[in-house]
Structure formats: C-alpha cells, structure tokens
Design a protein around this motif. Structure first.
Motif, PDB file in Angstrom:
ATOM      1  N   TRP A 138       0.781  -1.089   0.159  1.00  0.00           N
ATOM      2  CA  TRP A 138       0.036  -0.046  -0.066  1.00  0.00           C
ATOM      3  C   TRP A 138       0.774   1.095  -0.134  1.00  0.00           C
ATOM      4  O   TRP A 138       0.514   2.424  -0.809  1.00  0.00           O
ATOM      5  CB  TRP A 138      -0.934   0.038   1.234  1.00  0.00           C
ATOM      6  N   TYR A 139       1.744   1.281   0.716  1.00  0.00           N
ATOM      7  CA  TYR A 139       2.822   2.351   0.817  1.00  0.00           C
ATOM      8  C   TYR A 139       3.449   2.814  -0.391  1.00  0.00           C
ATOM      9  O   TYR A 139       3.785   4.004  -0.705  1.00  0.00           O
ATOM     10  CB  TYR A 139       3.859   2.081   1.898  1.00  0.00           C
ATOM     11  N   MET A 140       3.637   1.853  -1.508  1.00  0.00           N
ATOM     12  CA  MET A 140       4.285   2.004  -2.844  1.00  0.00           C
ATOM     13  C   MET A 140       3.616   3.230  -3.487  1.00  0.00           C
ATOM     14  O   MET A 140       3.827   4.050  -4.009  1.00  0.00           O
ATOM     15  CB  MET A 140       4.520   0.685  -3.335  1.00  0.00           C
ATOM     16  N   PHE A 141       2.202   2.645  -3.234  1.00  0.00           N
ATOM     17  CA  PHE A 141       1.141   3.370  -4.120  1.00  0.00           C
ATOM     18  C   PHE A 141       0.878   4.928  -3.498  1.00  0.00           C
ATOM     19  O   PHE A 141       0.784   5.996  -4.276  1.00  0.00           O
ATOM     20  CB  PHE A 141      -0.156   2.858  -4.380  1.00  0.00           C
ATOM     21  N   LEU A 195      12.327   8.580  -2.106  1.00  0.00           N
ATOM     22  CA  LEU A 195      10.887   8.315  -2.628  1.00  0.00           C
ATOM     23  C   LEU A 195      11.075   8.179  -4.291  1.00  0.00           C
ATOM     24  O   LEU A 195      10.262   7.266  -4.813  1.00  0.00           O
ATOM     25  CB  LEU A 195      10.033   9.481  -2.349  1.00  0.00           C
ATOM     26  N   GLY A 196      11.967   8.824  -4.791  1.00  0.00           N
ATOM     27  CA  GLY A 196      12.388   8.690  -6.242  1.00  0.00           C
ATOM     28  C   GLY A 196      12.541   6.945  -6.705  1.00  0.00           C
ATOM     29  O   GLY A 196      11.981   6.700  -7.686  1.00  0.00           O
ATOM     30  N   TYR A 197      12.841   6.126  -5.799  1.00  0.00           N
ATOM     31  CA  TYR A 197      12.956   4.690  -6.075  1.00  0.00           C
ATOM     32  C   TYR A 197      11.449   4.131  -6.196  1.00  0.00           C
ATOM     33  O   TYR A 197      11.459   3.394  -7.182  1.00  0.00           O
ATOM     34  CB  TYR A 197      13.589   4.016  -4.786  1.00  0.00           C
ATOM     35  N   TYR A 198      10.786   4.672  -5.393  1.00  0.00           N
ATOM     36  CA  TYR A 198       9.348   4.040  -5.687  1.00  0.00           C
ATOM     37  C   TYR A 198       8.662   4.760  -6.812  1.00  0.00           C
ATOM     38  O   TYR A 198       7.848   4.020  -7.414  1.00  0.00           O
ATOM     39  CB  TYR A 198       8.249   4.428  -4.363  1.00  0.00           C
ATOM     40  N   CYS A 236       6.442  -7.168   4.339  1.00  0.00           N
ATOM     41  CA  CYS A 236       6.492  -6.363   3.203  1.00  0.00           C
ATOM     42  C   CYS A 236       6.381  -7.047   1.887  1.00  0.00           C
ATOM     43  O   CYS A 236       5.769  -6.895   0.768  1.00  0.00           O
ATOM     44  CB  CYS A 236       7.995  -5.745   3.105  1.00  0.00           C
ATOM     45  N   MET A 237       7.224  -8.047   1.643  1.00  0.00           N
ATOM     46  CA  MET A 237       7.204  -8.900   0.597  1.00  0.00           C
ATOM     47  C   MET A 237       6.761 -10.378   1.178  1.00  0.00           C
ATOM     48  O   MET A 237       7.412 -11.029   1.922  1.00  0.00           O
ATOM     49  CB  MET A 237       8.476  -9.067   0.008  1.00  0.00           C
ATOM     50  N   SER A 238       5.803 -10.935   0.613  1.00  0.00           N
ATOM     51  CA  SER A 238       5.501 -12.560   0.744  1.00  0.00           C
ATOM     52  C   SER A 238       6.587 -13.255   0.296  1.00  0.00           C
ATOM     53  O   SER A 238       7.081 -13.113  -0.667  1.00  0.00           O
ATOM     54  CB  SER A 238       4.117 -12.838   0.016  1.00  0.00           C
ATOM     55  N   VAL A 239       6.755 -14.297   1.324  1.00  0.00           N
ATOM     56  CA  VAL A 239       7.969 -15.320   1.089  1.00  0.00           C
ATOM     57  C   VAL A 239       7.560 -16.220  -0.058  1.00  0.00           C
ATOM     58  O   VAL A 239       8.360 -16.445  -1.078  1.00  0.00           O
ATOM     59  CB  VAL A 239       8.214 -16.089   2.074  1.00  0.00           C
ATOM     60  N   ASP A 240       6.268 -16.150  -0.684  1.00  0.00           N
ATOM     61  CA  ASP A 240       5.691 -16.907  -1.825  1.00  0.00           C
ATOM     62  C   ASP A 240       6.249 -16.468  -3.049  1.00  0.00           C
ATOM     63  O   ASP A 240       6.452 -17.160  -4.051  1.00  0.00           O
ATOM     64  CB  ASP A 240       4.199 -16.932  -1.795  1.00  0.00           C
TER      65      ASP A 240
END
Length: 283
Positions: A138-141, A195-198, A236-240
């Motif tokens: 959600w934070y990325m958006f 924030l430029g990375y995102y 943050c990132m699902s292990v899947d």
C-alpha cells in the motif's frame, strides 16, 4: 568514495576479499555494522556504501533511481575500491541493485546474496495481480503522491515506525537506531530523493533506446552462484514471491526461508543470517 559521478559515504571493516553490502528502504548503511564486523573477523574487507539519494549531496546525477542505475553504482564502487571482482550482499532495494550489477556485469561478481526482495518477473506481476501483495505494498502507491513528503515526517516519522512494525512485527528497534535513521531522513532533499526509487518503479519505460537496452540487460539472467534469504514473517514481501526464482539463476541458487523473522532479518537474527552468508561465501 568517488564512483559513477557521486561521492558515496561508506562504512568498512577488515581486510581481504571484498564484500559489498547494500541497504534498502527505509534504512541506511549503519544497519550493516554487525554484518561488517562479522565479515571482518572471517577475513573479508566488508564495505557498506549509502545507496544513491541517501545523503544530502547524493541526488542521482542522471536523475535515475532505477535498478540499472543502482547496479551501475555497484560496479563503479567495485572498480573505485581497486578490485576486479567482489561478493555482493543486498537487502530490499539493495538486493535489486546487486541483481542488476550481476546481470549486466557478471565478470565483476563472484558470489551474490539477496535478502527479502526476490528476483524475477513474478515480482512485478504480483504488484498488478496479487491482492495479498497489493495490500502489503500500500505504501508504494501512496508514495506516488506528493502527500508523502508531508505525511512521512509527521509525529517524528511515525510513518517510518509503522513500516518497520508491519514489515518486522517481532522486532523492536533500539531507540538510538531509530533516532539515527530519522536524522538521516531529516537532511535536505533526502526524503524526496529516496522516494524516487518508488516513483520510478512504476514509471513508463524510457524512450531512449540505449536506456531501454540497459534496462533489459539489468533484468536478465544471473550467472553468479547465489544465495537468497527470506523471513517467514515478512510483512513487506510475501515469501511466496520467491517461489520459482531459481529459473533465472544459471549457476545455482540456494534459497533459505527463516522462521520467526520479518523483512529486516539481518537485524532480527544477525548471527544466524551471518552464518548462512559466511558459509555460502566460503563454500
């Protein structure tokens, strides 16, 4: 350390074969200090640079925070440190940087370690089609909006505190570490730069054919022997998302899933994570 048009602040320890460690967001090079010290005792020259954008004079000289640009930084730092080759360790966006470096310049990378952010086309697909990952991201958006510069610093960077709690729910940051990180983000320009990375993560592809070709190479196969570590509790990132990533690692990938840790696994279980990394580098 002068490299690729920037003066990188670096932390270092030890002497021997070069190991470069790259941090992610919202983090800084200081998080690697326990790892640097361990690597130094194991006979390595361990160096942790700040990623581009993470200091007041560190704005990207070419305006790019894409993987191809940070990967070029990695290669330039190896050269600036006077070595032909290095082992690379990267966490979060630092992982993206070392993947890019290994993909574009395989001769410069002896071994590669990625933490917490997997590699391969399944990752971008998840942002578009995976509801669970969209919720986690959600934070990325939100970072695509100019509200981010206003919201993130409020209440002594409570926004950053929330990300750390959601991503590593069992980890309690020491007060001194929290204060040091907030102080970095308070420096002029640093928050907008990082924030430029995102903001470039979902940006349209460049119209420059040379940049397009470099981006394609930066997302190609990886030929360095590799290790990937991911925490089961990563919010943050699902292990899947790391399932099946072996297909793009052409000289082997060892994938280790660690229970009871989240996104910042190198801080949550520093000894166990360092044991895995040292064992892999020495194998």
């Amino acid at each position: 350390m002068s490299a690729n048009g920037l003066e990188f602040p670096v932390l270092e320890a030890g002497a021997g074969p070069l190991v470069l460690c790259f941090h992610g967001f919202p983090d800084h090079a200081q998080s690697w200090i326990p790892m640097l010290n361990r690597l130094a005792t194991e006979g390595y020259w361990a160096v942790a640079p700040a990623m581009r954008g993470y200091w007041p004079g560190g704005a990207a000289p070419d305006g790019s925070y894409r993987g191809s640009a940070t990967g070029a930084d990695v290669v330039a730092l190896i050269e600036a440190l006077g070595r032909d080759q290095a082992d690379l360790v990267g966490h979060d966006f630092g992982a993206r940087a070392v993947y890019s470096a290994a993909s574009v310049n395989p001769a410069r990378v002896r071994k590669l370690v990625g933490l917490a952010v997997p590699y391969g086309p399944q990752l971008m697909t998840a942002f578009v089609a995976n509801g669970d990952q969209q919720r986690r991201s959600w934070y990325m958006f939100f970072f695509q909006t100019r509200l981010a510069e206003v919201a993130v610093p409020l209440n002594d960077f409570a926004f950053i505190d929330r990300l750390w709690r959601e991503w590593s729910p069992s980890y309690v940051r020491p007060d001194a570490d929290r204060a040091a990180l907030n102080q970095m983000f308070q420096q002029p320009g640093v928050l907008t730069q990082t924030l430029g990375y995102y903001r470039q993560l979902f940006a349209p592809p460049s119209t420059d054919p040379a940049v397009q070709a470099l981006e394609a190479r930066a997302n190609g196969a990886i030929h360095a022997p590799s290790l990937y570590l991911h925490g089961v509790e990563d919010g943050c990132m699902s292990v899947d998302l790391s399932d099946g990533m072996e297909s793009v690692f052409k000289n082997g990938l060892q994938r280790i899933v660690i229970p009871d840790v989240g996104h910042f696994l190198h801080l949550e279980k520093p000894d166990e994570v360092a044991d895995h990394i040292v064992r892999f580098l020495k194998a």
